[in-house]
Design a protein around this motif. Structure first.
Motif, short mmCIF file in Angstrom:
data_model
loop_
_atom_site.label_atom_id
_atom_site.label_comp_id
_atom_site.label_asym_id
_atom_site.label_seq_id
_atom_site.Cartn_x
_atom_site.Cartn_y
_atom_site.Cartn_z
N UNK A 104 0.80 -1.22 0.00
CA UNK A 104 0.00 0.00 0.00
C UNK A 104 0.84 1.27 0.00
N UNK A 105 1.99 1.25 0.64
CA UNK A 105 2.73 2.49 0.87
C UNK A 105 4.03 2.62 0.09
N UNK A 106 4.46 1.57 -0.60
CA UNK A 106 5.63 1.67 -1.46
C UNK A 106 5.17 2.07 -2.87
N UNK A 107 5.97 2.88 -3.58
CA UNK A 107 5.62 3.22 -4.97
C UNK A 107 5.48 1.96 -5.82
N UNK A 108 4.45 1.90 -6.63
CA UNK A 108 4.18 0.71 -7.42
C UNK A 108 5.31 0.29 -8.33
N UNK A 109 5.99 1.26 -8.92
CA UNK A 109 7.06 0.93 -9.88
C UNK A 109 8.23 0.24 -9.20
N UNK A 110 8.39 0.46 -7.90
CA UNK A 110 9.54 -0.10 -7.18
C UNK A 110 9.50 -1.62 -7.14
N UNK A 111 8.30 -2.19 -7.11
CA UNK A 111 8.16 -3.63 -6.95
C UNK A 111 7.57 -4.31 -8.19
N UNK A 112 7.32 -3.54 -9.24
CA UNK A 112 6.61 -4.07 -10.41
C UNK A 112 7.34 -5.21 -11.10
N UNK A 113 8.67 -5.23 -11.03
CA UNK A 113 9.44 -6.28 -11.71
C UNK A 113 10.04 -7.30 -10.75
N UNK A 114 9.65 -7.22 -9.48
CA UNK A 114 10.18 -8.16 -8.49
C UNK A 114 9.36 -9.45 -8.54
N UNK A 115 10.00 -10.60 -8.72
CA UNK A 115 9.26 -11.88 -8.72
C UNK A 115 8.52 -12.08 -7.40
N UNK A 116 7.33 -12.66 -7.48
CA UNK A 116 6.50 -12.84 -6.29
C UNK A 116 7.21 -13.64 -5.21
N UNK A 117 7.90 -14.70 -5.60
CA UNK A 117 8.58 -15.53 -4.61
C UNK A 117 9.69 -14.75 -3.90
N UNK A 118 10.43 -13.94 -4.66
CA UNK A 118 11.49 -13.14 -4.05
C UNK A 118 10.91 -12.10 -3.10
N UNK A 119 9.78 -11.51 -3.50
CA UNK A 119 9.11 -10.53 -2.64
C UNK A 119 8.65 -11.17 -1.33
N UNK A 120 8.00 -12.32 -1.42
CA UNK A 120 7.49 -12.99 -0.23
C UNK A 120 8.64 -13.41 0.69
N UNK A 121 9.72 -13.91 0.10
CA UNK A 121 10.87 -14.32 0.90
C UNK A 121 11.46 -13.13 1.64
N UNK A 122 11.56 -12.00 0.97
CA UNK A 122 12.12 -10.81 1.59
C UNK A 122 11.22 -10.30 2.72
N UNK A 123 9.91 -10.26 2.48
CA UNK A 123 8.97 -9.80 3.51
C UNK A 123 9.02 -10.71 4.73
N UNK A 124 9.06 -12.01 4.50
CA UNK A 124 9.12 -12.97 5.60
C UNK A 124 10.38 -12.78 6.43
N UNK A 125 11.53 -12.71 5.77
CA UNK A 125 12.79 -12.57 6.48
C UNK A 125 12.88 -11.22 7.21
N UNK A 126 12.43 -10.16 6.56
CA UNK A 126 12.48 -8.84 7.18
C UNK A 126 11.57 -8.78 8.40
N UNK A 127 10.38 -9.37 8.30
CA UNK A 127 9.44 -9.38 9.41
C UNK A 127 10.01 -10.13 10.60
N UNK A 128 10.48 -11.33 10.36
CA UNK A 128 11.00 -12.14 11.46
C UNK A 128 12.24 -11.51 12.08
N UNK A 129 13.14 -10.98 11.25
CA UNK A 129 14.37 -10.38 11.78
C UNK A 129 14.06 -9.14 12.59
N UNK A 130 13.26 -8.22 12.04
CA UNK A 130 13.00 -6.95 12.72
C UNK A 130 12.21 -7.16 14.01
N UNK A 131 11.21 -8.06 13.98
CA UNK A 131 10.43 -8.34 15.18
C UNK A 131 11.33 -8.92 16.27
#
Length: 316
Positions: A104-131
């Motif tokens: 919702x809050x990142x510019x759309x163009x920033x993630x438009x070419x990011x593969x879904x699996x890579x995006x999900x992996x990054x979100x998962x790792x960032x969430x677990x690490x930061x928490x």
């Protein structure tokens, strides 16, 4: 990763609804444990944390994966600052909230070419690490102050512990024994760097044993590892062996060799069992064997996510 994302209730929603519903889903399982706010007010506070987390980010300065990590850091820093005293907080799962907040809050163009699996992996790792990092930072200072005396010494120890833990998390240790071994070795190495080559110039082995025993029991280990293996028992002798090995890398200098310590509980002294560790702090062999009815520990309610059933291990 797939299993955790497979149950995402937000996949068919429009972007404008993602964060709203993600927070509702995250709050529902723990709402009955909140004693100060009604459910709708708690949801509003948490949504605000996820909205404001993106405000200070410069989206043109870093790669997309680093920006997601910065966003997770900002969000969880605010959550733990505002709700860090809640006993339900370690039980909450904000993965889909981070996912929705980024979308919702990142510019759309920033993630438009990011593969879904890579995006999900990054979100998962960032969430677990930061928490996990914010949870550790919230509690570790109290533990340090209980064991270490002197403000300057406390500061040096805190800095070494924090840097060593971040280094160990980044290394991706796959079990509690390897994590603790690497964390201790890195901490002692950093203390030695800060004290002209001899960590005893900051704290003796006996104090280091007591400190790591306390940190382990008071929630300093990564949540995921504790959930998988259980908490080591009070006085786990492996800690004493690891500390002794780490200190032996630097000799005794002008300080006398430390006397054996029992840590907290039923430890058997700094030497513990005859366990061997390499210079990189990683265990050369497994410290325990999985058995039925072995010794396991429950994560402290306020500091470790998931207080339910855990695998049982015999801790050596």
């Amino acid at each position: 990763l797939k299993a955790r994302h497979a149950g995402n209730p937000l996949s068919a929603m429009g972007d404008g609804d993602l964060l709203w519903h993600a927070v509702s889903e995250a709050v529902r399982p723990i709402a009955h444990l909140e004693v100060q706010y009604e459910s709708d007010k708690l949801e509003k506070k948490i949504r605000d944390y996820f909205k404001k987390g993106a405000k200070g980010i410069s989206f043109h300065s870093k790669p997309w994966d680093q920006l997601i990590n910065d966003y997770a850091d900002a969000v969880f820093s605010s959550i733990f600052a505002g709700l860090g005293d809640r006993e339900w907080l370690p039980q909450a799962d904000f993965l889909f909230c981070v996912d929705a907040g980024v979308k919702e809050h990142f510019p759309g163009h920033l993630l438009s070419r990011v593969p879904q699996q890579a995006f999900e992996q990054c979100v998962l790792q960032a969430t677990d690490r930061a928490f996990d990092e914010q949870r550790y930072w919230t509690y570790r200072w109290d533990t340090i102050q209980k064991v270490i005396t002197g403000k300057m010494t406390q500061k040096k120890v805190r800095e070494a512990l924090d840097a060593a833990r971040a280094e160990t998390v980044q290394a991706g240790m796959e079990n509690v024994g390897a994590f603790v071994s690497a964390w201790i070795a890195a901490t002692v190495r950093l203390l030695a760097t800060a004290t002209q080559g001899d960590p005893r110039g900051c704290i003796e082995e006996q104090t280091a044993c007591a400190l790591f025993h306390a940190l382990i029991q008071e929630g300093a280990l990564p949540i995921q590892l504790v959930n998988e293996e259980g908490l080591p028992p009070v006085g786990w002798p492996g800690v004493d062996s690891m500390v002794t090995q780490a200190y032996s890398e630097f000799g005794a200098g002008e300080h006398e060799a430390a006397t054996p310590c029992k840590g907290r509980g039923n430890g058997k002294g700094c030497k513990g069992k005859n366990t061997s560790f390499g210079k990189n702090g990683q265990s050369m062999f497994t410290l325990w064997n999985q058995v039925e009815g072995g010794c396991s520990g429950e994560p402290p309610a306020k500091r470790c996510k998931g207080g339910g059933a855990s695998r049982n291990f015999a801790w050596g």
